[in-house]
Design an enzyme around this catalytic site. Structure first.
Site, PDB file in Angstrom:
ATOM      1  N   CYS A  14       0.926  -1.148  -0.060  1.00  0.00           N
ATOM      2  CA  CYS A  14       0.014   0.050   0.131  1.00  0.00           C
ATOM      3  C   CYS A  14       0.900   1.181   0.053  1.00  0.00           C
ATOM      4  O   CYS A  14       1.465   1.376  -0.936  1.00  0.00           O
ATOM      5  CB  CYS A  14      -0.839  -0.028   1.092  1.00  0.00           C
ATOM      6  SG  CYS A  14      -2.501   1.164   0.782  1.00  0.00           S
ATOM      7  N   LYS A  67     -12.247   7.979  -1.410  1.00  0.00           N
ATOM      8  CA  LYS A  67     -11.609   6.722  -0.763  1.00  0.00           C
ATOM      9  C   LYS A  67     -11.862   5.430  -1.673  1.00  0.00           C
ATOM     10  O   LYS A  67     -13.187   5.226  -1.830  1.00  0.00           O
ATOM     11  CB  LYS A  67     -11.986   6.481   0.789  1.00  0.00           C
ATOM     12  CG  LYS A  67     -10.954   5.582   1.327  1.00  0.00           C
ATOM     13  CD  LYS A  67     -11.295   5.146   2.901  1.00  0.00           C
ATOM     14  CE  LYS A  67     -10.029   4.211   3.284  1.00  0.00           C
ATOM     15  NZ  LYS A  67     -10.405   4.029   4.816  1.00  0.00           N
ATOM     16  N   SER A 122      -7.666  -0.342   0.198  1.00  0.00           N
ATOM     17  CA  SER A 122      -8.225   0.655   1.446  1.00  0.00           C
ATOM     18  C   SER A 122      -7.262   1.725   1.250  1.00  0.00           C
ATOM     19  O   SER A 122      -6.323   1.747   1.942  1.00  0.00           O
ATOM     20  CB  SER A 122      -8.273   0.187   2.604  1.00  0.00           C
ATOM     21  OG  SER A 122      -8.579   1.097   3.596  1.00  0.00           O
ATOM     22  N   HIS A 148      -3.994  -4.696  -0.046  1.00  0.00           N
ATOM     23  CA  HIS A 148      -3.989  -5.377   1.205  1.00  0.00           C
ATOM     24  C   HIS A 148      -4.423  -6.859   1.409  1.00  0.00           C
ATOM     25  O   HIS A 148      -5.174  -7.123   2.031  1.00  0.00           O
ATOM     26  CB  HIS A 148      -4.761  -4.480   2.299  1.00  0.00           C
ATOM     27  CG  HIS A 148      -4.163  -3.215   2.621  1.00  0.00           C
ATOM     28  ND1 HIS A 148      -3.056  -2.892   3.415  1.00  0.00           N
ATOM     29  CD2 HIS A 148      -4.526  -2.019   2.322  1.00  0.00           C
ATOM     30  CE1 HIS A 148      -2.736  -1.908   3.588  1.00  0.00           C
ATOM     31  NE2 HIS A 148      -3.646  -1.163   3.096  1.00  0.00           N
ATOM     32  N   GLU A 155      -3.114  -9.003   2.907  1.00  0.00           N
ATOM     33  CA  GLU A 155      -2.864  -9.567   4.038  1.00  0.00           C
ATOM     34  C   GLU A 155      -4.133  -9.475   5.066  1.00  0.00           C
ATOM     35  O   GLU A 155      -4.051  -9.845   6.231  1.00  0.00           O
ATOM     36  CB  GLU A 155      -1.733  -8.831   4.754  1.00  0.00           C
ATOM     37  CG  GLU A 155      -1.610  -7.711   5.298  1.00  0.00           C
ATOM     38  CD  GLU A 155      -1.599  -6.322   4.441  1.00  0.00           C
ATOM     39  OE1 GLU A 155      -2.060  -5.223   4.775  1.00  0.00           O
ATOM     40  OE2 GLU A 155      -2.037  -6.690   3.128  1.00  0.00           O
ATOM     41  N   ARG A 187     -14.901   2.683  12.112  1.00  0.00           N
ATOM     42  CA  ARG A 187     -14.229   3.561  12.799  1.00  0.00           C
ATOM     43  C   ARG A 187     -14.482   4.904  12.066  1.00  0.00           C
ATOM     44  O   ARG A 187     -14.538   5.960  13.031  1.00  0.00           O
ATOM     45  CB  ARG A 187     -12.689   3.279  12.877  1.00  0.00           C
ATOM     46  CG  ARG A 187     -11.683   4.313  13.254  1.00  0.00           C
ATOM     47  CD  ARG A 187     -10.363   4.035  12.668  1.00  0.00           C
ATOM     48  NE  ARG A 187     -10.463   4.207  11.329  1.00  0.00           N
ATOM     49  CZ  ARG A 187      -9.589   3.920  10.430  1.00  0.00           C
ATOM     50  NH1 ARG A 187      -8.352   3.067  10.812  1.00  0.00           N
ATOM     51  NH2 ARG A 187      -9.678   4.262   8.861  1.00  0.00           N
TER      52      ARG A 187
END
Length: 312
Positions: free
Chosen positions: A142, A163, A192, A235, A237, A249
């Site tokens: 990223c 985003k 992300s 990502h 992972e 969040r």
């Protein structure tokens, strides 16, 4: 074979429960074997979650692996205790005399900033320059991927209108390349981020090869022609719930975020998402450790010409 971790690392108990074969460093020292030494520069704010995600993937291969965690000296993370960092992390000055078989630089929550404005940018560039001759293969994730593309290859990033968050479909450009060996023709992966890099700049760069991309979110897996640098813009992972945690969040903070694309069942944030990318996550790390690290690294670094060692 096991992954070797620092004694009493909290992630260890979680990995044991998942039946990941781990071994604490005291026992590993008794093994008559040449393990791979992997350096993880963890820039993510919730470091313990990232530790688990990466150790899970590094530990699922036949190769014995020693992992050293690296933290920036120029910035102290606010989301992890000082005692955790003091116990389980090193700074660059503490490891710069060593050589590693592989290095991972993670993402970081600084992508909207200019690279030079990031507090630890100078430190990260020193680490990346040091790694050119002291690490066999480097993986960047990223923001780490964008930092590597900028520093090593002169490719900048640009801010997206909104985003990029969700699970997106990707294709492979060349299935014969070792890094993507065994991948499906089409597969999904999480993203992300607020920024991206140019298709054209990556494709036209003489030292880079675009291995995988998404029509929706752009370049995904990029490697240098010498295979020393692997850039992953998303990502793989991530856990099943990581994007959900980020979304809830941001909602609580009052940020204008959209529901992650193709992620929640029926696009309903109250439902539990499924991990639909797990197999390719493991395959990517397996291929990297096998073909780019184990097959390429010197058995004994002492035989490497000391005249090319990097000095600051």
């Amino acid at each position: 074979m096991p992954i070797n971790i620092p004694r009493n690392l909290p992630a260890g108990e979680i990995l044991r429960q998942e039946k990941i074969f781990i071994m604490e460093e005291d026992r590993a020292k008794t093994q008559q074997i040449r393990p791979l030494n992997i350096l993880v520069c963890n820039l993510m704010p919730e470091k313990e979650k990232t530790e688990i995600q990466l150790l899970r993937l590094l530990g699922n291969t036949p190769l014995q692996t020693n992992v050293t965690f690296l933290n920036t000296a120029t910035y102290a993370s606010k989301n992890v205790s000082k005692s955790h960092l003091d116990s389980f992390y090193k700074t660059f000055d503490e490891i710069r005399h060593r050589r590693f078989d592989g290095m991972i630089i993670t993402g970081a929550p600084v992508e909207r900033m200019e690279f030079e404005d990031v507090l630890y940018w100078e430190e990260i560039t020193k680490i990346m320059d040091w790694a050119k001759v002291n690490v066999t293969s480097n993986m960047y994730i990223c923001w780490g991927a964008q930092a590597a593309l900028y520093h090593h290859f002169g490719i900048g990033k640009f801010e997206l209108p909104k985003k990029c968050s969700g699970i997106y479909s990707h294709v492979i450009t060349d299935l014969t390349v070792d890094l993507v060996r065994g991948f499906s023709d089409e597969y999904v992966a999480p993203h992300s981020r607020h920024t991206s890099v140019s298709f054209e700049e990556v494709r036209n760069h003489s030292d880079l090869e675009l291995l995988s991309y998404s029509e929706d979110v752009g370049p995904f897996i990029i490697q240098s022609k010498d295979s020393r640098h692997i850039m992953i813009t998303g990502h793989l992972e991530y856990d099943a719930t990581t994007l959900a945690d980020e979304y809830h969040r941001d909602v609580e903070k009052g940020e204008p975020v959209e529901v992650p694309a193709h992620y929640f069942p029926n696009d309903d944030p109250s439902q539990m998402p499924k991990n639909t990318w797990r197999a390719h996550s493991h395959l990517l790390f397996y291929n990297w450790l096998n073909y780019y690290v184990y097959q390429e690294t010197p058995f004994d670094w002492h035989y490497v010409d000391e005249n090319i060692e990097y000095h600051i």
